[in-house]
Scaffold this active site. Structure first.
Site, mmCIF file in Angstrom:
data_model
loop_
_atom_site.group_PDB
_atom_site.id
_atom_site.type_symbol
_atom_site.label_atom_id
_atom_site.label_comp_id
_atom_site.label_asym_id
_atom_site.label_seq_id
_atom_site.Cartn_x
_atom_site.Cartn_y
_atom_site.Cartn_z
ATOM 1 N N PRO A 2 0.749 -1.058 0.117
ATOM 2 C CA PRO A 2 0.125 -0.088 0.173
ATOM 3 C C PRO A 2 0.588 1.219 -0.003
ATOM 4 C CG PRO A 2 -0.800 -1.497 1.852
ATOM 5 C CD PRO A 2 0.842 -1.956 1.349
ATOM 6 N N GLU A 3 0.457 2.169 -0.706
ATOM 7 C CA GLU A 3 1.221 3.291 -1.167
ATOM 8 C C GLU A 3 0.355 4.499 -0.409
ATOM 9 O OE1 GLU A 3 2.924 3.940 -4.732
ATOM 10 O OE2 GLU A 3 2.981 1.644 -5.185
#
Length: 290
Positions: A2-3
């Site tokens: 996840p960014e």
DNA sequence: CATACGTCCTGCCAGC
DNA sequence: TGCTGGCAGGACGTAT
């Protein structure tokens, strides 16, 4: 995995469901994902009320009623799942639950992580401030101006894709959005950051911000593992133009997208839209010192 | 100081 | 069908 957009989506969803709840019980199933000694982590967390939730870089930060903060970094496969009422049936429990926060009113926040690269860390205000200070600017804030980006890039000899992944330089950009922003700016990922021309820096500034904003609107990108606190996938994957598209055709020009590896990570690009660096004269200044 | 590389861990998938 | 090697959205520690 996840960014920034995925962490932002998670923080927003938890703001809906978790604020105001008190942590009634803490179960540490996988101590290796907790940065603090597990006993201490449990003891300090029990009885705390969740006052607020924020995102910083790729982390989700719980603000607790004693001034302490719980920072959750999701690594590649971490998930924060929210069960608003009671607890899930056994069969519905996530298969890699690593930490479980039982709440009052009755509910659960489950940290689930197949690979366990993520971390949960309980910090006091000073500890969190120090961690945050080590991170670069938030690319979606107004203070992230063209000049700020220019000043980050100019002194660097690193490939631009590597620099974009460096959290001390810019916070929250990971491999998906680094590649997507570089395509939008028509910059080859291996170009050295300090060699970008002003027009290229301008384009990159714009595309970093626009791709992150559009991904947040779509509630993030799910390649495989990402889920929001409700267990739902993000909607941005169909809008990816280069990431994970090696062998497919460029949506802009039809050229086949290529994949290359440097810095230990895949880079995806259109060789036509993002030409490699021009042959350039290597300028080397003689140093005064030895 | 800045940059590069190996490592942590599990699961999936393509290819044989 | 079954096995194997390669690969994965991150980030830290160590080497150069």
């Amino acid at each position: 995995m996840p960014e920034l957009p995925e962490a932002e989506t998670i923080a927003r969803a938890l703001r809906e469901g978790a604020i105001g709840r008190t942590i009634a019980r803490v179960r540490v199933i996988r101590p290796d994902v907790v940065a603090n000694p597990a006993r201490l982590f449990q003891r300090r967390l029990v009885g705390r009320r969740i006052l607020d939730l924020q995102r910083r870089a790729k982390s989700i930060v719980f603000h607790l009623d004693d001034g302490s903060l719980l920072a959750v970094s999701l690594g590649m496969t971490g998930r924060l799942l929210m069960y608003r009422v009671g607890r899930p049936r056994r069969a519905d429990m996530p298969p890699h639950a690593a930490v479980i926060l039982e709440t009052d009113p009755p509910g659960m926040i489950v940290y689930d992580d197949v690979r366990r690269f993520g971390r949960l860390e309980l910090l006091d205000a000073a500890g969190w401030a120090a961690r945050s200070a080590a991170l670069g600017p938030e690319p979606l804030e107004d203070s992230f101006t063209l000049d700020v980006l220019g000043a980050i890039l100019a002194p660097s000899r690193a490939p631009i894709r590597s620099l974009l992944l460096d959290q001390r330089k810019i916070a929250g950009v990971g491999n998906i959005y680094a590649n997507e922003a570089l395509f939008g700016a028509r910059i080859h990922p291996a170009r050295l950051a300090g060699t970008l021309q002003p027009a290229e820096v301008r384009r990159l500034h714009k595309t970093i911000r626009s791709v992150l904003a559009r991904a947040i609107e779509a509630r993030g990108t799910t390649i495989r593992d990402y889920r929001d606190p409700n267990g739902d996938s993000g909607g941005f994957a169909p809008r990816l133009v280069v990431y994970d598209r090696a062998g497919s055709r460029c949506r802009r020009c039809g050229t086949v997208i290529e994949r290359t590896v440097f810095g230990g990570r895949s880079a995806f690009f259109c060789p036509s839209c993002q030409p490699a660096a021009r042959v350039r004269v290597i300028r080397r200044r003689r140093n005064a010192r030895t």
